[in-house]
Scaffold this motif. Sequence first.
Motif, short mmCIF file in Angstrom:
data_model
loop_
_atom_site.label_atom_id
_atom_site.label_comp_id
_atom_site.label_asym_id
_atom_site.label_seq_id
_atom_site.Cartn_x
_atom_site.Cartn_y
_atom_site.Cartn_z
N ALA A 292 22.86 3.69 30.82
CA ALA A 292 21.81 4.25 31.68
C ALA A 292 20.52 3.44 31.57
N SER A 293 19.72 3.54 32.60
CA SER A 293 18.40 2.90 32.56
C SER A 293 17.31 3.90 32.22
N THR A 294 17.51 5.14 32.64
CA THR A 294 16.46 6.12 32.36
C THR A 294 17.03 7.29 31.58
N GLY A 295 16.16 7.82 30.72
CA GLY A 295 16.52 9.02 29.97
C GLY A 295 15.62 10.16 30.41
N THR A 296 16.01 11.37 30.02
CA THR A 296 15.20 12.55 30.36
C THR A 296 14.53 13.03 29.08
N ASP A 297 13.21 13.17 29.14
CA ASP A 297 12.47 13.63 27.97
C ASP A 297 12.79 15.10 27.71
N LEU A 298 13.40 15.38 26.56
CA LEU A 298 13.80 16.76 26.25
C LEU A 298 12.71 17.54 25.52
N ARG A 299 11.63 16.86 25.14
CA ARG A 299 10.64 17.55 24.31
C ARG A 299 9.94 18.70 24.99
N PRO A 300 9.60 18.59 26.30
CA PRO A 300 8.96 19.75 26.93
C PRO A 300 9.87 20.98 26.90
N ALA A 301 11.15 20.79 27.18
CA ALA A 301 12.07 21.95 27.15
C ALA A 301 12.27 22.46 25.74
N LEU A 302 12.29 21.54 24.77
CA LEU A 302 12.45 21.97 23.37
C LEU A 302 11.29 22.86 22.93
N GLU A 330 30.86 -3.94 40.14
CA GLU A 330 29.91 -3.69 41.24
C GLU A 330 28.53 -3.37 40.71
N GLN A 331 28.49 -2.60 39.60
CA GLN A 331 27.19 -2.07 39.19
C GLN A 331 26.31 -3.05 38.43
N ARG A 332 26.92 -4.02 37.76
CA ARG A 332 26.08 -4.94 36.98
C ARG A 332 25.04 -5.61 37.87
N SER A 333 25.50 -6.06 39.05
CA SER A 333 24.57 -6.77 39.92
C SER A 333 23.61 -5.79 40.59
N ALA A 334 24.06 -4.52 40.76
CA ALA A 334 23.22 -3.57 41.49
C ALA A 334 22.32 -2.73 40.56
N ARG A 335 22.40 -3.02 39.24
CA ARG A 335 21.63 -2.22 38.28
C ARG A 335 20.15 -2.25 38.62
N ARG A 336 19.55 -1.07 38.67
CA ARG A 336 18.11 -1.01 38.90
C ARG A 336 17.43 -0.56 37.61
N GLY A 337 16.27 -1.09 37.29
CA GLY A 337 15.57 -0.69 36.08
C GLY A 337 16.17 -1.39 34.88
N LYS A 338 15.47 -1.30 33.76
CA LYS A 338 15.91 -1.99 32.56
C LYS A 338 16.86 -1.06 31.80
N PRO A 339 18.11 -1.48 31.54
CA PRO A 339 19.03 -0.59 30.84
C PRO A 339 18.57 -0.33 29.40
N VAL A 340 18.85 0.86 28.91
CA VAL A 340 18.40 1.23 27.57
C VAL A 340 19.12 0.38 26.53
N GLU A 341 18.41 0.07 25.44
CA GLU A 341 18.99 -0.78 24.39
C GLU A 341 19.86 0.06 23.45
N MET A 342 20.91 -0.57 22.93
CA MET A 342 21.84 0.10 22.01
C MET A 342 21.13 0.64 20.77
N PHE A 343 20.15 -0.11 20.25
CA PHE A 343 19.51 0.35 19.01
C PHE A 343 18.65 1.59 19.24
N LEU A 344 18.40 1.96 20.51
CA LEU A 344 17.64 3.18 20.79
C LEU A 344 18.55 4.41 20.90
N ILE A 345 19.82 4.18 21.24
CA ILE A 345 20.71 5.33 21.44
C ILE A 345 21.94 5.29 20.55
N GLY A 346 22.08 4.24 19.78
CA GLY A 346 23.01 4.28 18.66
C GLY A 346 24.49 4.11 18.90
N GLY A 347 24.91 3.70 20.06
CA GLY A 347 26.34 3.39 20.24
C GLY A 347 27.18 4.59 20.61
#
Length: 347
Positions: A292-302, A330-347
């Motif tokens: 994914a490129s974008t995440g949803t901030d869960l802190r307000p709901a928490l 198909e999606q690699r070339s069409a990816r929009r936004g910067k994809p999230v890094e593995m070290f941020l979401i842990g594999g």
Amino acid sequence: MNAVLRPDTPQMAHQPLDSRGRPLRDLRLSVIEACNFRCGYCMPADRVPEGYGLDAASRLNFDQIETLVRGFARVGVSKLRVTGGEPLLRKRLPALIARLARIEGIDDLAMTTNASLLAPHAQALRDAGLGRLTISLDALEPARFAQMSGGRGQVERVLEGIAAAEAAGFSAMKVNCVVQRGVNEDQVLPLVAHFRGSGHVLRFIEYMDVGSCNGWQRGQVVDSDSLRARIHAQWPLQDLPSQYTGEVASRHGFIDGQGEIGFVSSVTHAFCGDCHRARVSADGHLYTCLFASTGTDLRPALAHGEARFTAHLADLWSARADRYSELRNEQRSARRGKPVEMFLIGG
Ligand code: SAM
Ligand code: SF4
Ligand code: SF4
């Protein structure tokens, strides 16, 4: 948004299915974005500066994490994997593990680590209730290991960590090796020789195009099928059935009874159809796909407490449609936004 609901058990709230009919079963929770290694396929030293991610203030605290995991358990998560960055860098980790181990509905609590700091903490983690360990190990040869960790790691520390974990009562550990063409292919057979008969399960992971800082190219991927053939030529293998729906690794047993190995083949054999996994970064963002490129901030709901958070989560999951690996070409070339890094979401 209305979640598609499955029948509830008495303890559970909404158990949503996503838009492709997949339940949520598995949570990968990053407890820290920092790491003491700089593996080139994840967090290359020339792209991620020394000291990155040491701002503790942005991380969820233990109370927030506990509420979050309770909410995930109520929407159907029973498997929880603590990860990072390097989770052993998180202060008072055993205290957090003890809180998570008590949460109703979580019946499989695991952690993925590079194990360089594991030896002194293995017993405390076991006593706190950690059930399983997955250890990352890309090479046995000391110089190669050091090079692959970005000049930060020593393979001896990892092997000491594994020994300490065994002594603390962890058995059947998973040992993950990411194989890159021209980098550590020659380490595959020595790793198999080392772990055959140990009771641990070595798993070879295809190098994935996660994030953007690793400069992934398809030619660097070593296909699991060719790797299996190479291992089979030396130690004959037979296919084993998967143990549960959505199991990420294919299983292969040594015909001579010396245990099994696995392959995680996200590039050559997409497995999105059974993907029951969600990921949360250390700063509380939900990612419903590794790519994914974008995440949803869960802190307000928490901040509204467990019940409101749970309902919010059910809505988010019910809207999910991800299947990146199936559409990679198909999606690699069409990816929009910067994809999230593995070290941020842990594999
Ligand atoms: N630092 C811990 C470790 O290395 O075990 C936990 C976090 S690390 C991001 C989790 C797993 O992701 C590791 O097993 C690592 O090898 C794997 N990984 C990271 N980048 C990868 C990539 N581009 N392709 C495949 N696996 C990757
Ligand atoms: Fe750190 Fe794990 Fe990424 Fe290596 S794979 S840089 S150990 S987070
Ligand atoms: Fe799951 Fe996304 Fe990986 Fe497919 S690409 S298996 S949806 S994480």
